[in-house]
Each structure stands twice: as structure tokens, then as C-alpha cells.
Design an enzyme around this catalytic site. Structure first.
Site, short mmCIF file in Angstrom:
data_model
loop_
_atom_site.label_atom_id
_atom_site.label_comp_id
_atom_site.label_asym_id
_atom_site.label_seq_id
_atom_site.Cartn_x
_atom_site.Cartn_y
_atom_site.Cartn_z
N GLY A 207 0.89 -1.22 0.14
CA GLY A 207 0.08 -0.04 0.06
C GLY A 207 0.71 1.28 -0.13
O GLY A 207 1.80 1.41 -0.69
N ILE A 208 0.46 2.12 0.92
CA ILE A 208 1.11 3.33 0.73
C ILE A 208 1.59 3.83 2.01
O ILE A 208 1.44 3.13 3.14
CB ILE A 208 -0.08 4.54 0.42
CG1 ILE A 208 0.86 5.93 0.09
CG2 ILE A 208 -0.96 4.99 1.72
CD1 ILE A 208 -0.25 6.75 -0.61
N GLY A 209 2.60 4.76 2.41
CA GLY A 209 3.21 4.92 3.60
C GLY A 209 4.78 4.57 3.57
O GLY A 209 5.28 4.49 2.48
N GLU A 230 -4.25 -3.56 -4.68
CA GLU A 230 -5.24 -2.67 -4.72
C GLU A 230 -5.07 -1.42 -4.83
O GLU A 230 -5.59 -0.61 -5.61
CB GLU A 230 -6.02 -2.78 -3.40
CG GLU A 230 -5.50 -2.50 -2.05
CD GLU A 230 -6.26 -3.14 -0.98
OE1 GLU A 230 -6.95 -3.92 -0.90
OE2 GLU A 230 -5.99 -2.16 0.27
#
Length: 423
Positions: A207-209, A230
Site C-alpha cells: 500500500g502507501i506509507g 489494490e
């Protein structure tokens, strides 16, 4: 399709109706602003969406009574409204969101979307966010669109024909920018540990981060990675340009980067524009465990708020306070675990905040939600190492998790584990 002003576009929305808003970087802000401008004459309009970027004017305290947000995933701009009871959260796997609309469980009076202008065949692209739009659009009575000259034209299952749009406004606003975070020593060490677990020719989800960014930075020696995720970020662009992500070994969608939404800088949005390497698909495909498990070396990388000594993973709340949501973590954890050479990784710093509170805990805090159960968890990584939990007893799990906890918390965790007969 009829081109109108923003005020005219939302004029037909009535009190008590339920609308769905396109999410993430594709938030249709001009339409939301026009709707909020009608607040004095509207009451109990239910606004359904996942995490939406931007200010979220419908979430302001003074909008209570006029708009009521029903969150399928809680973004930063919605946390206060959820905590104060001005909004509510619906727990749901990301893979199941399209079914909520197609089944009629969440009936929709209107959808607000943010799309590219129509091409010569009359098709607009949903751009940076597909998610559940291909199900929500036919389920809604009215489709209201921003025809956005700055929305990238993404390919795949990303298109809507002008005949499906009732009302539209014309705008020119780039998708919301989300800049990569700074990487500290803790994130760098976690990224290196995770990268060691990813084999060549693996298909990855992240994901993000800071931690996903650090993992990406540590993958530059790998070969022929694929991406099925996703969420897509600038990290993927880095890996493509470095020749690391090719998709050549993927068992399906070979050579393609498959995602359902994206958030990043303008560089990311320029990269995906009309790029046949990038294929946008709905969440009931990207997050389908049957699809995920079809990649033999599927590696899912997700995070957590805290992990207890039995392996229970809380990723959606801080105690009773809802923070984010179930999202797609369990979709990918289970799908990767079922792949023939797959691996599901939970990666998190060992402490949180200025007080350095331990995130490896003897027991989850009261009210904390279990997103990934102790039976589903496989691998947990902190800056102190890797704990392999799959197939291990509660006692062995406690030992391994204490070994990767912050050194300052290990004695207390050991004493707690002995009281609980886990050691």
C-alpha cells in the site's frame, strides 16, 4: 448526457437520499462543494464512500443533520466525524464493496464521479479510482460526472460511456497529490527485512506509507517482479523504471500492473495515462482470493496498529476509536497464504508515538478490532527482525514476537506471557 453548471448538476439531490462518491485521489470536489452549498435546504443526505482525499466539506461539524457519512473505509478527514458520532462505519472487505451495490444492500439515488473527457468513441475513463464504480454506476438512479481534462486516461475495466451519464460539468483539476513520506532508519530496516523475504519473479501487493516506500527502495536487486495490488503508488513507477517490475513471470495479466486505485504525485498520474502496462480493475477482481492465490509467488505486504502475542492483528482501530477500516488486508493475507509459494507479511514499527509505546502487546487494547486473525497470520516483521508464526503454537509465537519487540518492552511482555501461560 447534458452539460450543466455545478449547481444544476446537484439540484436534483433531495433530503433523505443516499449517494456514492468516487474515492481516493479522484474525489469529485467540485460536485461535493456544490452539494454542500445546498446544505441549508437539505437534511439527512447519506454520503457513502471509502477514503476520499481533499477537505471533505460534508464532514464538517456544522454539516451535522444535513449530511451523514457512511464510511466503507475511514480516511483522515472522516475520523473526527466517526469518533463524534456524526458519521458511521460499515465494516466490509474491500472485495465485497461492489456487492453492496449490486445486491441492493446499499441502494443509491445518485453517484458523483470524476472522469476523463470522452474519447472519439464516447468513453470516459474512471482514471485513478475504479474500486466499485463499475457496479455503483448502473445501480444508481442518477449519474453525475466531472469531465476532468486533467484526469489520466487509465485502461482496463475503467470506462464509462457518455450514455451512462445523466449530468456533467467540465473541470480541469489534477487528481489529489500524495507525496512519498520521508524514510527513517526504522522504516529502512523494516524494508530490508521484508525485501529479503521476496523472491525473484514474485507478484507483490503493498500500500502507501513509509514502510511500503522503504520496501520498494530495498527491491532494486530483484528480477522480474509483478504487481497485483489494490493500491498503486510512485514506488511502482520507480521499480518499473529500474527494470525490477516487468510482470513477465505473472501467471495471469502477464506484463500488466493491475490495481484498483492509485495515489501519488503527478509523476505517477503521468505514468499511468494511456499506459497499456497498467490495467485498472474493480475490487471484486483485484481483491478476489481466487485471483490472488493464482500467482504462485504472491507476496502481500500489509501493516498493523498492534499485534498481540498470539498473533492477532489489529489494523482498523486504536482501542474503541475507529481509525481506518478492514479494507483489503484480509483479502490479500488469505489469498497470498493460499498461493503455492505465497507469503503474507505484516510489517510495522515496534513502537508508536513520542512515548514509544510498544506495538507488540500482551493483549490487544479493549475495543481493538481483529482484522487478521491468529489463524491467518503468517509473518510479522519489525525493525528488530522477522517472526514466522504460521504453524507455531501460542507459546512459540509469544517467544518469536517478543524477540522482535522493542528491547525496552521485552521484559514486561515476557512477564505478561508467563502470567497468561504463553511461556
Amino acid at each position: 448526457m447534458r452539460i450543466v453548471t455545478p449547481a444544476e448538476a446537484v439540484a436534483g439531490i433531495k433530503s433523505g437520499q443516499q449517494i456514492y462518491v468516487q474515492c481516493a485521489a479522484a474525489t469529485p470536489s467540485f460536485l461535493l462543494d456544490a452539494l454542500v452549498a445546498r446544505a441549508p435546504e437539505l437534511f439527512d443526505v447519506k454520503v457513502v464512500h471509502l477514503h476520499c482525499e481533499g477537505p471533505g466539506p460534508h464532514l464538517a461539524p456544522e454539516m451535522a443533520g444535513h449530511f451523514y457519512h457512511r464510511a466503507l473505509f475511514i480516511g483522515p478527514n472522516a475520523r473526527a466525524a466517526i469518533a463524534e458520532g456524526r458519521a458511521e462505519y460499515i465494516p466490509v472487505f474491500l472485495s465485497d464493496v461492489p456487492h453492496l451495490f449490486s445486491s441492493g444492500l446499499l441502494p443509491l439515488d445518485a453517484v458523483l464521479i470524476n472522469v476523463s473527457p470522452p474519447d472519439q468513441h464516447g468513453y470516459c475513463s474512471l482514471g485513478t479510482s475504479v474500486v466499485a464504480m463499475r457496479t455503483a454506476i448502473p445501480a444508481a438512479k442518477t449519474v453525475i460526472a466531472q469531465l476532468n481534462r486533467s484526469m489520466p486516461r487509465t485502461l482496463g475495466e475503467s470506462f464509462i460511456h457518455v450514455d451512462e451519464i445523466d449530468l456533467a460539468i467540465e473541470v480541469d483539476q489534477p487528481p489529489y497529490i500524495h507525496r512519498p513520506p520521508e524514510i527513517g532508519e526504522v522504516e529502512r530496516r523494516i524494508g530490508e527485512y521484508v525485501a529479503e523475504l521476496i523472491p525473484d519473479q514474485a507478484t507483490i501487493q503493498m500500500g502507501i506509507g513509509a514502510i511500503p516506500t522503504a520496501v520498494g527502495m530495498a527491491l532494486h536487486a530483484k528480477k522480474d517482479l509483478g504487481v497485483h495490488t489494490e493500491m498503486m503508488t510512485d514506488v511502482v513507477v520507480d521499480l518499473v523504471e529500474a527494470g525490477v517490475v516487468t510482470g513477465r513471470a505473472k501467471e495471469r495479466n502477464r506484463g500488466k500492473i493491475v490495481a484498483t486505485f492509485m495515489m501519488g504525485t503527478q509523476r505517477l498520474y503521468d505514468f499511468v495515462d494511456d499506459n497499456p502496462m497498467v490495467e485498472m480493475r474493480p475490487t471484486d477482481f483485484t481483491n478476489d482470493t481466487h485471483v490472488i492465490r493464482s500467482f504462485s509467488r504472491m507476496t502481500a505486504i500489509n501493516s498493523a496498529i498492534e499485534v498481540d502475542l498470539t498473533g492477532q492483528v489489529c489494523a482498523d482501530s486504536i482501542g474503541h476509536r475507529m481509525y481506518s477500516g478492514v479494507g483489503g488486508q484480509m483479502d490479500f493475507v488469505r489469498g497470498a497464504a493460499l498461493a503455492s509459494e505465497g507469503r503474507a507479511i505484516i510489517a510495522l514499527p515496534s513502537t508508536a508515538g513520542a512515548a514509544r509505546a510498544t506495538r507488540i502487546v500482551s493483549a490487544l487494547h479493549e475495543g481493538a478490532g481483529v482484522v487478521t486473525t491468529r489463524a491467518h497470520v503468517q509473518t510479522v516483521v519489525t525493525e528488530w527482525g522477522v517472526a514466522e508464526l504460521y504453524g507455531q503454537s501460542l507459546r512459540e509465537r509469544a517467544k518469536r514476537l517478543i524477540a522482535i519487540a522493542d528491547p525496552g518492552a521485552r521484559d514486561e511482555l515476557t512477564a505478561a506471557a508467563r502470567r497468561l501461560h504463553e511461556l
